[in-house]
Design an enzyme around this catalytic site. Structure first.
Site, short mmCIF file in Angstrom:
data_model
loop_
_atom_site.label_atom_id
_atom_site.label_comp_id
_atom_site.label_asym_id
_atom_site.label_seq_id
_atom_site.Cartn_x
_atom_site.Cartn_y
_atom_site.Cartn_z
N CYS A 193 0.88 -1.18 0.04
CA CYS A 193 0.19 -0.22 -0.12
C CYS A 193 0.91 1.53 -0.01
O CYS A 193 1.93 1.00 0.47
CB CYS A 193 -0.74 -0.04 1.29
SG CYS A 193 -2.05 -1.49 1.40
N CYS A 196 2.03 2.55 3.33
CA CYS A 196 2.94 1.89 4.06
C CYS A 196 4.19 1.66 3.49
O CYS A 196 4.85 0.59 3.73
CB CYS A 196 2.25 0.83 4.72
SG CYS A 196 0.75 1.44 5.78
N CYS A 219 1.61 -7.64 7.72
CA CYS A 219 0.17 -7.05 7.49
C CYS A 219 -0.76 -8.03 8.33
O CYS A 219 -1.88 -7.59 8.70
CB CYS A 219 -0.31 -6.97 6.17
SG CYS A 219 -0.35 -8.50 5.10
S1 SF4 Z 1 -1.84 -0.38 7.40
FE1 SF4 Z 1 -2.31 -2.27 5.95
S2 SF4 Z 1 -3.97 -2.07 4.74
FE2 SF4 Z 1 -3.63 0.06 5.65
S3 SF4 Z 1 -2.58 1.25 4.19
FE3 SF4 Z 1 -0.90 0.15 5.37
S4 SF4 Z 1 -0.49 -1.88 4.57
FE4 SF4 Z 1 -2.30 -1.17 3.78
#
Ligand code: SF4
Length: 237
Positions: A193, A196, A219
């Site tokens: 993502c 992150c 995750c």
């Molecule tokens: S915390 Fe997890 S789901 Fe949320 S943006 Fe970051 S990687 Fe993606």
């Protein structure tokens, strides 16, 4: 889940041979989970060589780089993948837990829970075996990764690339002339993502660009039901 699994059948197998054996034994009850990230095309290519109809699950968190969507379409077309399933979070969960869309900064575990873990659990319902592209060289607890294990939900989990390192990945990409994710040339080593993922990481420290500033290294989709990393069958633990 009541299916009995015999992991001894897969001893010594890796790469495409492991994909082929799991596909033979589980047929349409085998799925592959892919982020369509920097190294993903290797496992996707192996799967396509075995059976282009293996369902491929992509967790569309709503937080991916736009380039990942482009790359997903390009790779699906190139490899002839017939069943790419784009799985999204429940809008109700997002509205309730992350109405402002900034949860990744304050509570990434909760963000991954609604955007990855819950959708994946729904998507894998009915599957008895799953393929993932994790590798031991990534470290952060993955160094003891088993080639095949039973996950927290009782599914067989195959890791055909467990023994691959950065060199083996690069060789495979070159040998099969597979296109890289567009962000690789911008300095991203692993890609998840956008919230992150930072530029950086290297063959020596591949996960340096993920969840920078947080203790988080996973995750959660690769942890067992009680929250531990899936145990290594070789270690007998
Ligand atoms: S915390 Fe997890 S789901 Fe949320 S943006 Fe970051 S990687 Fe993606």
């Amino acid at each position: 889940m009541t299916t009995k699994h015999d992991l001894a059948l897969y001893q010594g197998l890796e790469g495409e041979a492991l994909v082929a054996s799991l596909s033979r034994d589980y047929g349409n009850r085998l799925a592959l989970v892919s982020s369509f990230g920097a190294e993903s095309v290797v496992l996707l290519h192996m799967a396509a060589c075995v059976d282009q109809a293996i369902p491929v699950i992509f967790l569309d968190t709503g937080k991916h780089f736009w380039q990942t969507g482009y790359y997903r379409a390009k790779i699906a077309d190139l490899l002839g993948l017939k069943d790419v399933r784009v799985v999204k979070p429940e809008p109700r969960d997002v509205a309730l837990v992350d109405p402002l869309g900034d949860l990744s900064a304050t509570d990434p575990d909760a963000c991954c829970d609604i955007r990855k873990m819950r959708p994946l659990q729904r998507a894998l319902d009915g599957f008895d075996a799953v393929l993932s592209g994790r590798k031991r060289y990534h470290g952060d607890g993955r160094d003891r990764l088993a080639d095949v294990s039973i996950d927290g939900d009782g599914r067989v989990k195959g890791e055909p690339l467990a023994a691959y390192d950065a060199h083996a990945i690069a060789n495979y990409l070159k040998r099969h002339d597979l296109p890289p994710h567009p962000l690789v040339e911008q300095g991203y080593f692993l890609i998840g993502c956008a919230d992150c993922t930072q530029r950086g990481g290297s063959a020596d420290n591949p996960r340096a660009g993920r969840w920078a500033g947080h203790d988080k290294t996973e995750c959660g989709i690769h942890t067992s039901a009680d929250g531990r990393l899936v145990r290594n069958q070789r270690d007998g633990v």
